[in-house]
Design a protein around this motif. Structure first.
Motif, PDB file in Angstrom:
ATOM      1  N   PHE A  89      -2.236   2.496  -9.916  1.00  0.00           N
ATOM      2  CA  PHE A  89      -1.684   2.135 -11.217  1.00  0.00           C
ATOM      3  C   PHE A  89      -2.024   3.257 -12.194  1.00  0.00           C
ATOM      4  CE2 PHE A  89      -2.155  -2.021  -9.269  1.00  0.00           C
ATOM      5  CZ  PHE A  89      -1.023  -2.702  -9.687  1.00  0.00           C
ATOM      6  N   ILE A  90      -1.032   3.700 -12.974  1.00  0.00           N
ATOM      7  CA  ILE A  90      -1.258   4.782 -13.929  1.00  0.00           C
ATOM      8  C   ILE A  90      -0.717   4.374 -15.297  1.00  0.00           C
ATOM      9  CG2 ILE A  90      -0.863   7.224 -14.474  1.00  0.00           C
ATOM     10  CD1 ILE A  90      -0.259   7.567 -11.421  1.00  0.00           C
ATOM     11  N   GLY A 107       0.840  -1.197   0.000  1.00  0.00           N
ATOM     12  CA  GLY A 107       0.000   0.000   0.000  1.00  0.00           C
ATOM     13  C   GLY A 107       0.871   1.240   0.000  1.00  0.00           C
ATOM     14  N   GLY A 108       0.379   2.282  -0.629  1.00  0.00           N
ATOM     15  CA  GLY A 108       1.117   3.530  -0.736  1.00  0.00           C
ATOM     16  C   GLY A 108       1.963   3.630  -1.996  1.00  0.00           C
ATOM     17  N   GLU A 109       1.949   2.592  -2.839  1.00  0.00           N
ATOM     18  CA  GLU A 109       2.790   2.584  -4.033  1.00  0.00           C
ATOM     19  C   GLU A 109       2.086   3.244  -5.224  1.00  0.00           C
ATOM     20  OE1 GLU A 109       3.840  -1.086  -1.630  1.00  0.00           O
ATOM     21  OE2 GLU A 109       1.968  -0.302  -2.436  1.00  0.00           O
ATOM     22  N   PHE A 110       2.922   3.831  -6.089  1.00  0.00           N
ATOM     23  CA  PHE A 110       2.497   4.344  -7.384  1.00  0.00           C
ATOM     24  C   PHE A 110       3.203   3.499  -8.434  1.00  0.00           C
ATOM     25  CE2 PHE A 110       2.031   7.945  -4.551  1.00  0.00           C
ATOM     26  CZ  PHE A 110       0.771   8.409  -4.886  1.00  0.00           C
ATOM     27  N   ILE A 111       2.440   2.881  -9.321  1.00  0.00           N
ATOM     28  CA  ILE A 111       3.005   2.039 -10.363  1.00  0.00           C
ATOM     29  C   ILE A 111       2.689   2.691 -11.700  1.00  0.00           C
ATOM     30  CG2 ILE A 111       3.051  -0.243 -11.435  1.00  0.00           C
ATOM     31  CD1 ILE A 111       1.708   0.056  -7.960  1.00  0.00           C
ATOM     32  N   PHE A 112       3.735   3.103 -12.417  1.00  0.00           N
ATOM     33  CA  PHE A 112       3.585   3.718 -13.728  1.00  0.00           C
ATOM     34  C   PHE A 112       3.735   2.631 -14.781  1.00  0.00           C
ATOM     35  CE2 PHE A 112       5.487   7.976 -12.078  1.00  0.00           C
ATOM     36  CZ  PHE A 112       4.295   8.258 -11.428  1.00  0.00           C
ATOM     37  N   LEU A 113       2.754   2.549 -15.681  1.00  0.00           N
ATOM     38  CA  LEU A 113       2.728   1.532 -16.721  1.00  0.00           C
ATOM     39  C   LEU A 113       2.951   2.198 -18.078  1.00  0.00           C
ATOM     40  CD1 LEU A 113      -0.490  -0.129 -15.349  1.00  0.00           C
ATOM     41  CD2 LEU A 113       1.811  -1.030 -15.089  1.00  0.00           C
ATOM     42  N   TYR A 114       4.093   1.906 -18.689  1.00  0.00           N
ATOM     43  CA  TYR A 114       4.458   2.464 -19.987  1.00  0.00           C
ATOM     44  C   TYR A 114       4.318   1.381 -21.049  1.00  0.00           C
ATOM     45  CZ  TYR A 114       6.763   6.115 -17.226  1.00  0.00           C
ATOM     46  OH  TYR A 114       7.038   7.140 -16.359  1.00  0.00           O
ATOM     47  N   VAL A 120     -10.221  -4.110  -2.048  1.00  0.00           N
ATOM     48  CA  VAL A 120      -9.875  -5.484  -1.697  1.00  0.00           C
ATOM     49  C   VAL A 120      -9.509  -5.471  -0.215  1.00  0.00           C
ATOM     50  CG1 VAL A 120      -8.388  -7.457  -2.156  1.00  0.00           C
ATOM     51  CG2 VAL A 120      -9.033  -5.935  -4.034  1.00  0.00           C
ATOM     52  N   LYS A 121     -10.464  -5.902   0.600  1.00  0.00           N
ATOM     53  CA  LYS A 121     -10.341  -5.802   2.065  1.00  0.00           C
ATOM     54  C   LYS A 121     -10.048  -4.353   2.429  1.00  0.00           C
ATOM     55  CE  LYS A 121     -10.770 -10.171   3.470  1.00  0.00           C
ATOM     56  NZ  LYS A 121     -11.488 -10.730   4.535  1.00  0.00           N
ATOM     57  N   ASP A 122      -8.903  -4.095   3.075  1.00  0.00           N
ATOM     58  CA  ASP A 122      -8.614  -2.723   3.498  1.00  0.00           C
ATOM     59  C   ASP A 122      -7.733  -1.956   2.508  1.00  0.00           C
ATOM     60  OD1 ASP A 122      -6.408  -4.305   4.045  1.00  0.00           O
ATOM     61  OD2 ASP A 122      -5.890  -3.251   5.887  1.00  0.00           O
ATOM     62  N   ILE A 123      -7.445  -2.551   1.350  1.00  0.00           N
ATOM     63  CA  ILE A 123      -6.638  -1.891   0.321  1.00  0.00           C
ATOM     64  C   ILE A 123      -7.543  -1.401  -0.807  1.00  0.00           C
ATOM     65  CG2 ILE A 123      -4.873  -2.225  -1.488  1.00  0.00           C
ATOM     66  CD1 ILE A 123      -3.591  -2.116   1.189  1.00  0.00           C
ATOM     67  N   ARG A 124      -7.402  -0.127  -1.152  1.00  0.00           N
ATOM     68  CA  ARG A 124      -8.104   0.448  -2.297  1.00  0.00           C
ATOM     69  C   ARG A 124      -7.113   0.515  -3.450  1.00  0.00           C
ATOM     70  NH1 ARG A 124      -9.575   6.330  -3.092  1.00  0.00           N
ATOM     71  NH2 ARG A 124      -8.332   6.503  -1.218  1.00  0.00           N
ATOM     72  N   ILE A 125      -7.570   0.188  -4.640  1.00  0.00           N
ATOM     73  CA  ILE A 125      -6.728   0.219  -5.828  1.00  0.00           C
ATOM     74  C   ILE A 125      -7.351   1.189  -6.816  1.00  0.00           C
ATOM     75  CG2 ILE A 125      -5.764  -1.111  -7.744  1.00  0.00           C
ATOM     76  CD1 ILE A 125      -6.180  -3.597  -5.786  1.00  0.00           C
ATOM     77  N   LYS A 126      -6.552   2.156  -7.253  1.00  0.00           N
ATOM     78  CA  LYS A 126      -6.972   3.088  -8.292  1.00  0.00           C
ATOM     79  C   LYS A 126      -6.216   2.723  -9.564  1.00  0.00           C
ATOM     80  CE  LYS A 126      -8.171   7.306  -5.787  1.00  0.00           C
ATOM     81  NZ  LYS A 126      -7.867   8.759  -5.711  1.00  0.00           N
ATOM     82  N   HIS A 127      -6.949   2.600 -10.654  1.00  0.00           N
ATOM     83  CA  HIS A 127      -6.360   2.259 -11.947  1.00  0.00           C
ATOM     84  C   HIS A 127      -6.736   3.353 -12.935  1.00  0.00           C
ATOM     85  CE1 HIS A 127      -6.354  -0.664 -15.632  1.00  0.00           C
ATOM     86  NE2 HIS A 127      -5.316   0.141 -15.638  1.00  0.00           N
ATOM     87  N   TYR A 128      -5.767   4.187 -13.258  1.00  0.00           N
ATOM     88  CA  TYR A 128      -5.952   5.292 -14.198  1.00  0.00           C
ATOM     89  C   TYR A 128      -5.471   4.893 -15.584  1.00  0.00           C
ATOM     90  CZ  TYR A 128      -6.429   8.552 -10.247  1.00  0.00           C
ATOM     91  OH  TYR A 128      -6.842   9.204  -9.119  1.00  0.00           O
TER      92      TYR A 128
END
Length: 149
Positions: free
Chosen positions: A114-115, A31-38, A80-88
């Motif tokens: 995820f971006i 949690g707290g991660e930013f994942i950049f998808l190129y 997902v339980k206590d984790i929220r996932i944002k997918h941009y």
């Protein structure tokens, strides 16, 4: 992030190998991660996110939901339980100014972001991120992903 994933290149030509990598990846984020998808359109970015979220759902004994591309909505959110996932998916964004109201860089230890198409947003160099670069190989017959932390 363990050395097996950090700064590595993986062959993801088969959907099975994409799923296996997403499973390994899901074991290492807290949690707290930013994942950049190129990567180009259709190279596997959304498929990777789908398998990542479905693996977290499986680990937490939750039903696996359909994960779709947020190309038209810009953002899909999952809990997902206590984790929220944002997918941009910022493919349709034309100007950096258009991202200012999206609250993309919300800092929260219970959030994984995820971006796709991160080059379209301002200040990506200032954000600590995990960068996944998806590539086609061999005249589009094979695919790989390079992970840089």
């Amino acid at each position: 992030m363990p050395i097996a994933i950090k700064d590595s290149k993986f062959n993801i030509t088969s959907e099975k190998s994409t799923k296996e990598l997403a499973q390994k990846f899901s074991e290492n984020l807290i949690g707290g991660e930013f994942i950049f998808l190129y990567g180009e359109m259709g190279v596997g970015k959304t498929t990777f996110v789908k398998y990542f979220i479905n693996e977290l759902q499986k680990i937490n004994n939750l039903p696996q939901t359909e994960i779709t591309s947020p190309t038209f909505s810009l953002l899909n959110e999952y809990q997902v339980k206590d984790i929220r996932i944002k997918h941009y998916d910022l493919f349709r964004i034309n100007k950096k100014e258009d991202t200012q109201n999206l609250e993309i860089f919300e800092k929260n230890n219970k959030l994984i972001t995820f971006i796709e198409w991160p080059k379209l947003i301002a200040d990506t160099q200032k954000i600590k991120s995990i960068n996944l670069t998806f590539s086609y190989l061999n005249d589009l017959n094979d695919r790989s992903v390079n992970i840089k932390v």
